[in-house]
Write an enzyme that holds these catalytic residues in place. Structure first.
Site, PDB file in Angstrom:
ATOM      1  N   LYS A 184      59.784  32.036  92.722  1.00 50.01           N
ATOM      2  CA  LYS A 184      58.323  31.854  92.743  1.00 50.01           C
ATOM      3  C   LYS A 184      57.748  31.886  91.316  1.00 50.01           C
ATOM      4  O   LYS A 184      58.482  31.996  90.356  1.00 50.01           O
ATOM      5  CB  LYS A 184      57.687  32.914  93.643  1.00 50.01           C
ATOM      6  CG  LYS A 184      58.267  32.929  95.078  1.00 50.01           C
ATOM      7  CD  LYS A 184      57.847  31.713  95.897  1.00 50.01           C
ATOM      8  CE  LYS A 184      58.697  31.447  97.131  1.00 50.01           C
ATOM      9  NZ  LYS A 184      58.627  32.412  98.199  1.00 50.01           N
TER      10      LYS A 184
HETATM   11  C1  LIG Z   1      58.895  32.806  99.623  1.00 55.00           C
HETATM   12  C2  LIG Z   1      58.062  32.586 100.805  1.00 55.00           C
HETATM   13  C3  LIG Z   1      57.842  33.593 101.757  1.00 55.00           C
HETATM   14  C4  LIG Z   1      58.567  34.893 101.797  1.00 55.00           C
HETATM   15  O1  LIG Z   1      58.622  35.584 100.625  1.00 55.00           O
HETATM   16  P1  LIG Z   1      59.804  36.622 100.355  1.00 55.00           P
HETATM   17  O2  LIG Z   1      59.310  37.348  99.143  1.00 55.00           O
HETATM   18  O3  LIG Z   1      61.038  35.843 100.117  1.00 55.00           O
HETATM   19  O4  LIG Z   1      59.909  37.517 101.551  1.00 55.00           O
HETATM   20  C5  LIG Z   1      56.943  33.322 102.783  1.00 55.00           C
HETATM   21  N1  LIG Z   1      56.337  32.134 102.893  1.00 55.00           N
HETATM   22  C6  LIG Z   1      56.554  31.137 102.015  1.00 55.00           C
HETATM   23  C7  LIG Z   1      55.830  29.851 102.194  1.00 55.00           C
HETATM   24  C8  LIG Z   1      57.440  31.328 100.960  1.00 55.00           C
HETATM   25  O5  LIG Z   1      57.671  30.320 100.112  1.00 55.00           O
END
Ligand SMILES: *Cc1c(COP(=O)(O)O)cnc(C)c1O
Length: 376
Positions: A184
């Site tokens: 991210k």
């Molecule tokens: C990454 C992501 C999540 C979950 O995040 P984590 O930190 O991996 O639990 C949820 N929704 C979307 C759209 C994501 O890209």
């Protein structure tokens, strides 16, 4: 292999984490509130509640909104499974509403059609980093008395023009969920955050991430009191100070990284012009945070192109296969093909190209040349 996404960790990040490791508070310490305040300030949200990952952020948000057994929550199918799973964690029912053909963002008209007397909330995903139609969603939610939840895991730094100013993602829904997974925009290893302007929701979320207990260990320590009260059933979803301090250090670099992502996305768009690889449509009046650069290629060629790219050392991916077509949803929710035809058709054409701020123009050249070759 050129990955589709990757973290950047520098010596300042490492030094910050080392400093916390030498301090008294590895978790529930001062870095948590500092990180929460920094992310809230960046987005313009009033309150931040740090949690252990983005999935926990979605679950915490569902709990704070009071989603429970018998409640329906509208969710788009083109997203990571966690957006819908969070409804199931609370015993609620995800109801899938299809996406718009061009942007693959939640189609507000389809969401409106999916509302029933049991609907309690709408989740919209700022898919790839492009803001959903939050103005239209707010109108709909207010008219029907529903909560709005943003899965903003892709959109840290994106925004929507409101007159002369830009309002940032994280401020449109009643609660917005962020993720700080290494792919991210910024990372804390694992990490997430709920953003809200509502003080009561923020308090409920702080309690939920701490077993349903109102007072933190630090508050009890400072008050010299042993007494605490568990007021509701919660989880241990706390994000340690070790992670929060990495987040504080990473956040300083976010503006430059966003700029780099936007430059790389513009290069991709330019270099793919006239090819059979089509970027997603853009929503006017919005700025894009470019978590992902997706293209659509002819469905019958997608898997061939995918294999050829991987063979060339390019870590292409597919975000996402529709949530309602996963075996678990088919078996437990009875969902199947035909429920969201726009998403289902688009998903067969999707290909994720590498995009992260450590890339250079030559990487974009390498990806686009191989893509055009693979497309024949
Ligand atoms: C990454 C992501 C999540 C979950 O995040 P984590 O930190 O991996 O639990 C949820 N929704 C979307 C759209 C994501 O890209």
């Amino acid at each position: 292999m050129l990955p589709y996404g990757h973290q950047i960790v520098d010596e300042a990040d490492i030094a910050a984490v080392a400093e916390v490791l030498r301090s008294d508070w590895l978790t529930t310490g001062p870095k948590v509130a500092e990180f929460e305040a920094a992310v809230a300030a960046f987005t313009g949200a009033k309150h931040g509640v740090a949690v252990i990952n983005g999935t926990a952020a979605l679950h915490t948000a569902m709990a704070a909104l009071g989603i429970g057994k018998g409640d329906e929550v509208i969710v788009p199918p083109i997203t990571f499974v966690a957006s819908a799973n969070a409804v199931l964690y609370q015993g609620g029912t995800p109801v899938f509403a299809d996406v718009e053909a061009g942007t693959l963002l939640l189609d507000v008209e389809k969401a409106a059609n999916a509302i029933s007397p049991r609907t309690k909330a709408i989740v919209a995903v700022d898919y790839t980093g492009q803001p959903a139609d939050w103005q239209a969603l707010r109108k709909l939610a207010d008219a029907k008395g529903l909560f709005l939840l943003a899965d903003a895991c892709h959109s840290l730094g994106a925004g929507i023009e409101e007159g002369q100013i830009e309002r940032k993602c994280g401020t449109f829904a009643d609660i917005s969920a962020l993720s700080f997974h290494p792919v991210k925009h910024i990372t804390t290893g694992e990490g997430g955050m709920c953003l809200t302007d509502n003080a009561a929701l923020a308090e409920a979320m702080r309690r939920f991430r701490n077993h349903g207990i109102g007072q933190t260990a630090k508050e009890r320590e400072e008050a010299g009191a042993y007494h605490y009260e568990m007021q509701s059933l919660g989880f241990n979803y706390r994000l340690p100070d070790i992670n929060c301090t990495l987040g504080i250090s990473q956040l300083k670099k976010l503006p430059a990284w966003l700029q780099k992502r936007r430059e790389l996305a513009a290069l991709y768009t330019e270099k793919l012009k006239g090819s059979a690889a089509k970027p997603l449509a853009r929503r006017a009046g919005t700025s894009h945070a470019w978590h992902l650069f997706m293209v659509r290629v002819p469905a019958q060629k997608r898997d061939i192109v995918y294999a050829a790219m991987r063979k060339a050392g390019i870590g292409v991916n597919v975000h996402y296969e529709p949530v309602h077509l996963h075996p678990y949803y088919r078996q437990h929710a009875g969902t199947k093909e035909g429920l969201c035809p726009v998403a289902e058709a688009a998903a067969k054409e999707l290909l994720t190209l590498p995009l992260w701020p450590g890339m250079e123009e030559k990487d974009v050249d390498f990806v686009t040349q191989n893509l055009i070759k693979a497309l024949g």
